[in-house]
Design a protein around this motif. Sequence first.
Motif, short mmCIF file in Angstrom:
data_model
loop_
_atom_site.label_atom_id
_atom_site.label_comp_id
_atom_site.label_asym_id
_atom_site.label_seq_id
_atom_site.Cartn_x
_atom_site.Cartn_y
_atom_site.Cartn_z
N ALA A 185 -4.57 -1.81 -3.38
CA ALA A 185 -3.54 -2.59 -2.69
C ALA A 185 -4.05 -3.99 -2.35
O ALA A 185 -3.29 -4.95 -2.35
N ARG B 78 1.27 4.07 -3.16
CA ARG B 78 0.88 5.44 -2.85
C ARG B 78 1.79 6.43 -3.59
O ARG B 78 1.33 7.50 -4.00
N LEU C 221 0.83 -1.20 0.00
CA LEU C 221 0.00 0.00 0.00
C LEU C 221 0.87 1.26 0.00
O LEU C 221 0.65 2.20 -0.76
N GLU D 177 -5.99 9.98 -2.33
CA GLU D 177 -5.84 9.28 -1.06
C GLU D 177 -7.12 9.27 -0.26
O GLU D 177 -7.25 8.51 0.70
N ALA E 62 -10.42 6.61 1.13
CA ALA E 62 -9.34 5.64 1.23
C ALA E 62 -9.59 4.36 0.46
O ALA E 62 -8.65 3.66 0.10
N ILE E 63 -10.83 4.07 0.16
CA ILE E 63 -11.14 2.78 -0.45
C ILE E 63 -10.47 2.60 -1.81
O ILE E 63 -10.13 1.49 -2.20
N LEU F 36 -7.34 3.65 -2.95
CA LEU F 36 -5.96 3.19 -2.81
C LEU F 36 -5.91 1.87 -2.07
O LEU F 36 -5.19 0.95 -2.46
N ASN F 37 -6.68 1.76 -0.98
CA ASN F 37 -6.69 0.52 -0.21
C ASN F 37 -7.21 -0.63 -1.07
O ASN F 37 -6.68 -1.74 -1.03
N GLY F 38 -8.26 -0.35 -1.83
CA GLY F 38 -8.82 -1.38 -2.71
C GLY F 38 -7.79 -1.87 -3.72
O GLY F 38 -7.65 -3.06 -3.97
#
Lengths: 203, 185
Positions: free
Chosen positions: B65, B48, B44, B55, B58-59, B61-63
């Motif tokens: 990753a 980034r 993650l 950012e 958050a879903i 970038l998190n998604g």
Amino acid sequence: MMNVITRTAYEATSVLVIAIAVGFGTNALRGHSAIKPFKNYFDKGLPASARVDTAEPASDAAPSDPIVTSPADDIVSEGNLEHGYQKVSFAAVAELFYDPNTAVGVNVFIDARNDEAFLDGHIPGALQCNPYQLEKYIYNVLDDVLAADRVVVYCNGGDCEDSIFACRDLLEFGVSYDSVYLFGGGWEEWISNGMPVAEGREE
Amino acid sequence: MASSESTIRRWDQTGIPLLLARLLLGGVFIFMGLSKLGGPIAFLQLIRQYQLVPESPAIYLNGMAIVLPWLEIICGLWLVLGSQIRGAAAVIGLMLLVFTPVVFVRAMAIHNSAGTPFFEIEFDCGCGAGNVIIWKKLLENIALFPVALVALFSRSRRFCLATWLTRGRDKDKAAFAAASQDAPT
């Protein structure tokens, strides 16, 4: 009969759906190393512009009147902020480190790095609190940081922002803004000055 | 299907080019995907740096990753098995198309800000191999792209597990079709 392009698109979508399902499914099983889907790990907590009411509030409104004063109080930077958090220089951190009051918990050092970095070497006496696995660490340090007069937070140094994220988390868990100090130079500055290091877990 | 056949088509019909492409591409991506799985948070942090998605929320970038490593593994696996070949090749091709320029742009940013000579630039691009010499990484990606195109455009379906599994069904279909054609109208 679908033509090739449609069929390729259909296959690609199906692969994507499976990856999403397996990804989120396995992520949910990962415990502390999981990525929490909706958590913004890179939120810095405070607006980048300076907080107007910085350290050393004059009189009554002081949430944390230090019972014990440290020689470092003069050195701790006033009005010097990094992304809204109070910044502290290496010289002040070193003095706090050698301050006899630190041993009794008046000053607490927080290491915001991950296990590998922390175990490899950290400031002696520092407590680990990795903002990317917050629930794993925060409850171990909460009593100490709430009781301390000064909480010095560091990570690797340089461009590393993990210490900023740890400050955000500490504030969210009730540590007062005035007691949190960001050691921007971090581990790099600590060891380049030949300061003592501790390895592995203490206690 | 008796049209004049070019050399490429003849090669393709042997099934070998596709098989090689599938094994190479599939193998590389399964490996790369698996190595990312060891450190989801680290991955993650690495993606980034490319600022591909905002950012917040958050879903996004998190998604990315969470999903990307599995996308690579599943596409790789499907290629090796010979299932959904075009779709898997298309997704991999798309990933190569997106991430190669992005890594290049990041390297250029480092080159411009730190002054490092381009051919000396190395950083962890997030591919799963740790710190890599960037120009080599870019060449590898560029070389993989035509391999993905082979997998995408090949018409052969030899050596495919999926085909072997369904062969029985297709034989029946063919037999049925042949039988209905012969039936008197």
